[in-house]
Design an enzyme around this catalytic site. Structure first.
Site, PDB file in Angstrom:
ATOM      1  N   ASP A  50      -9.212  -5.654  -0.247  1.00 45.11           N
ATOM      2  CA  ASP A  50      -8.408  -4.587  -0.836  1.00 45.11           C
ATOM      3  C   ASP A  50      -7.376  -5.126  -1.821  1.00 45.11           C
ATOM      4  OD1 ASP A  50      -9.676  -2.600   0.476  1.00 45.11           O
ATOM      5  OD2 ASP A  50      -8.116  -2.259   1.977  1.00 45.11           O
ATOM      6  N   LYS A  71      -8.016  -0.067  -3.551  1.00 41.70           N
ATOM      7  CA  LYS A  71      -7.625   1.337  -3.538  1.00 41.70           C
ATOM      8  C   LYS A  71      -6.118   1.350  -3.603  1.00 41.70           C
ATOM      9  CE  LYS A  71      -9.342   3.664  -0.133  1.00 41.70           C
ATOM     10  NZ  LYS A  71      -9.793   4.865  -0.824  1.00 41.70           N
ATOM     11  N   MET A 186       3.493   4.249   2.360  1.00 43.23           N
ATOM     12  CA  MET A 186       3.078   5.063   1.210  1.00 43.23           C
ATOM     13  C   MET A 186       4.086   6.177   0.924  1.00 43.23           C
ATOM     14  SD  MET A 186      -1.027   5.187   1.945  1.00 43.23           S
ATOM     15  CE  MET A 186      -0.965   5.190   3.729  1.00 43.23           C
TER      16      MET A 186
END
Ligand code: SAH
Length: 283
Positions: A50, A71, A186
């Site tokens: 990732d 991502k 996030m």
């Protein structure tokens, strides 16, 4: 190129062809890898990694093919389903597949979904946990995720859902009431909304908040602020994702536990930030 140190003597599991090992790479600092992760890196034919996985870690799998499956919120990214099916294809082709994800694979990393798809396709798996950014990243900033004088529970939340929208299913009033310390993954995109919800639910404008960006890497930055000022301070200081946001009084412990600052010569700012008056008695 960095050479990996030999693994200590131990019967390390062998990666068999056709298997997928779903593995956490930790939050950044390569030293936070587990030995199981290093063992896997040395055996893999293919590593699918990732965006948040450091290059140094990949050099420890120099024999393997490296495939980027990054991502990152808001940026073009490989579709989750495509990644999962790619893993299935590689395993069926007889490869030893290492799926390397930032932090811990089962913490806001969709590791569970990938693992489920693999099992549904009859692919044998092994799961290797990792140090999650919400724990290890805060520790590198000198913030204990639990501290006896502050919190007996901690809540990990995600700031946005799969589509990047603010998470609709979160019950902010309950979280606000029930959790002394809230760790937000996030959270940068929707921080104004999140801070607003917490304040609306009764948390103080003066409540300590830390934002830790690219934690545990050489670029780690830490912003200490409050719930009332976090939005403006993020803009003012140019803090960017990936960041962990911690809301709660444990943030104050950084005044005495900023070990990186102290290693660089800073004096501790306050030896007793929670004003306990004397060192904690042993429990
Ligand atoms: N599985 C990962 C989390 C993936 S979600 C883990 O357990 O850590 C991605 C979010 O994790 C980022 O948006 C950010 O909030 C956080 N994150 C991951 N690595 C980070 C780092 N090095 N510094 C700060 N935040 C990080």
């Amino acid at each position: 190129m960095l050479e990996a140190a030999p693994l200590p003597d131990h019967s390390w599991p062998k990666m068999e062809p056709g298997w997928v090992w779903l593995c956490g790479a930790g939050p950044g600092d390569p030293g936070l890898l587990t030995l199981h992760a290093l063992n896997a890196l040395k055996q893999a034919d293919v590593v699918i990694y990732d965006a948040l996985v450091q290059q140094t870690i990949l050099t420890w799998a120099s024999q393997a093919e490296h495939i980027y499956a990054g991502k990152r919120g808001g940026k073009p990214s490989a579709k989750q389903r495509d990644i999962s099916l790619r893993l299935v294809d590689l395993a069926r082709a007889g490869k030893r597949v290492l799926r390397l994800k930032g932090g811990d694979p089962f913490v806001f990393g969709r590791g569970g979904e990938e693992a489920q798809t693999l099992v549904q396709h009859g692919i044998p798996i092994r799961i290797i946990p990792g140090v999650s950014a919400g724990i290890g990243g805060l520790a590198y900033a000198g913030i204990p995720v639990t501290h006896r004088d502050v919190n007996q529970s901690v809540t990990f939340v995600t700031g946005h859902d799969q589509s990047g929208n603010v998470t609709g299913s979160l019950d902010w009033p309950s979280i606000s009431r029930g959790s002394q310390v809230i760790v937000i993954y996030m959270g940068m995109k929707h921080i104004a909304h999140i801070a607003g919800e917490l304040i609306k639910a009764g948390r103080s404008l003066a409540e300590p908040v830390a934002v830790v960006s690219t934690a545990t890497t050489e670029d780690q930055k830490v912003l200490e602020t409050t719930l009332g000022t976090v939005v403006d301070d993020i803009t003012r200081t140019g803090m960017e994702p990936p960041s962990i946001i911690c809301v709660g009084r444990s943030v104050l412990m950084r005044q005495v536990l900023d070990w990186q600052g102290m290693a660089a010569g800073d004096a501790p700012r306050n030896l007793d930030p929670l004003e306990r008056g004397k060192p904690a008695e042993s429990a």
